[in-house]
Enzyme design. Structure first.
Site, PDB file in Angstrom:
ATOM      1  N   ASN A 230      21.810  50.392  35.406  1.00  0.00           N
ATOM      2  CA  ASN A 230      22.604  49.234  35.836  1.00  0.00           C
ATOM      3  C   ASN A 230      21.831  47.958  35.479  1.00  0.00           C
ATOM      4  OD1 ASN A 230      23.868  47.174  37.225  1.00  0.00           O
ATOM      5  ND2 ASN A 230      24.125  48.324  39.131  1.00  0.00           N
TER       6      ASN A 230
ATOM      7  N   CYS B  93      26.299  41.428  39.983  1.00  0.00           N
ATOM      8  CA  CYS B  93      26.960  42.379  39.070  1.00  0.00           C
ATOM      9  C   CYS B  93      28.277  41.849  38.523  1.00  0.00           C
ATOM     10  CB  CYS B  93      27.194  43.709  39.778  1.00  0.00           C
ATOM     11  SG  CYS B  93      25.648  44.517  40.209  1.00  0.00           S
TER      12      CYS B  93
ATOM     13  N   HIS C  45      31.872  47.433  34.918  1.00  0.00           N
ATOM     14  CA  HIS C  45      30.451  47.230  35.202  1.00  0.00           C
ATOM     15  C   HIS C  45      29.818  48.609  35.377  1.00  0.00           C
ATOM     16  CE1 HIS C  45      26.770  46.287  37.123  1.00  0.00           C
ATOM     17  NE2 HIS C  45      27.171  46.670  38.326  1.00  0.00           N
TER      18      HIS C  45
END
Ligand code: COA
Length: 336
Positions: A293, A119, A263
């Site tokens: 995500n 991530c 993020h």
């Protein structure tokens, strides 16, 4: 002074929209549970063709995003010195996706490297691009974040905690040496490997002959797993720490931040971080409702959408921040 300025952005997501309602066909879940816990309403997943394979590769998605960013920046293939491709899901074990982009875009033997930082891969990628540009190693760099995650997920009730959160897609930016105030002002990078197994994908693994075997598959160790609550707790704390650290390093205050681009892990994390930092919702970017995500791709997709929506104006102060598997985390402070 030479800085690494972001001159163009682009993104590409697969056509197939998978809604929360679709998820209820495959597992015991509900639109209400997913929306309340994560803010996600839908995500994009690659289509699986009649040959049993995704109809587009990760590198193809990255190349499409990069081509848009290059067109926006007015940069020709021959000008790209280096491709930095952040992904935890390369199309194959080796080589990385960067070399496929070199070929797809005809980049005339530009250097290519992949970053395996999950991530936070894009934040690491921007920091690396900044370093290469300031050192004079490269002048124009493509930084891409892209993932095909859907094919890794356990799309049953057993895997529901992970399966509902993740989406596929790619985003890219062109970073180029520029004189003046514009560019990446500071970056901070961190990791804490003792939590590596709290959010990971164990197999295929170089530690067993053939890389994968029936035992690993029977035990479901080819699916990603996480301790969701632990990740949530650490993410919220580390996001805030990294934002404060990068602002201090760059000599700026939170009041000066025009847009925080975090993020996109979970809308509740985004809101908690905005609140703790004292940033109103209109200065914190969110698009998780539509894409879920997408790991290394969330920030470049968000930058693309924010720029297209007129939320990134020349001279704006922007913070990108990420946390994820590793654990790894970091932030960039950018004068747009
Ligand atoms: N649908 C319905 N129920 C689900 C579910 C789903 N998709 N996934 C998990 N559940 C169940 C669990 O089995 C558990 O059931 P139990 O209480 O009977 O054991 C229960 O829901 C847990 O609910 P809750 O405690 O409210 O979950 P949560 O507030 O911890 O939220 C996450 C779960 C995963 C959304 C949250 O922990 C999270 O977002 N963590 C961070 C994840 C992340 O961002 N990872 C990527 C790294 S950046």
């Amino acid at each position: 002074m030479i800085r690494a300025a972001i001159l163009g952005t682009g993104f590409h997501v697969p056509e197939q929209i998978v809604t929360n309602q679709d998820m209820t066909k495959w597992m015991d879940t509900s639109d209400e549970w997913i929306t309340q816990r994560s803010g996600i309403q839908e995500r994009r997943w690659v289509t699986i063709g009649t040959d049993g394979k995704a109809t587009e590769t990760g590198a193809e998605m990255g190349a499409k995003a990069a081509a848009q960013a290059m067109a926006q920046a007015g940069v020709e293939p021959a000008e790209i010195d280096l491709v930095i491709y952040a992904t935890l899901n390369p199309d194959c074990f080796f080589p990385g996706n960067g070399v496929f982009v070199e070929d797809l875009l005809g980049l005339k033997t530009a250097g290519a490297m992949d970053i395996r930082n999950q991530c936070s891969g894009f934040v690491y990628g921007l920091a690396a691009a900044d370093g290469f540009i300031r050192a004079g190693t490269a002048r124009t760099i493509l930084v891409i974040g892209g993932e095909i995650q859907s094919t890794a997920l356990n799309v049953t009730t057993e895997g529901r905690e992970m399966a509902v959160l993740f989406g596929d897609g790619a985003g890219a930016v062109v970073v180029q040496a520029a004189e003046g105030q514009r560019g990446i002002l500071a970056s901070v990078l961190h990791s804490q490997g003792r939590f590596a197994k709290d959010l990971w994908l164990e197999a295929p693994t170089a530690l067993v002959p053939e890389r994968i075997n029936a035992d690993l598959i029977a035990a479901g160790r080819h699916y990603p797993t996480m301790d969701g609550k632990l990740v949530f707790k650490h993410a919220t704390r580390r996001f805030c720490e990294a934002i404060k650290e990068v602002l201090e390093k760059g000599g700026a205050t939170v009041d000066e931040v025009d847009l925080l681009v975090p993020h996109q892990a979970n809308q509740r994390i985004t809101e908690a971080v905005g609140k703790r930092m004292g940033l109103p919702a209109d200065r914190v970017f969110s698009n998780i409702a539509r894409y879920g995500n997408t790991t290394a791709a969330t920030i470049p997709i968000a930058l693309s959408e924010a720029a297209a929506a007129g939320r990134l104006k020349s001279g704006d102060l922007v913070v990108t921040v990420a946390f994820g598997s590793g654990f790894t985390w970091g932030a960039n402070l950018i004068r747009w």
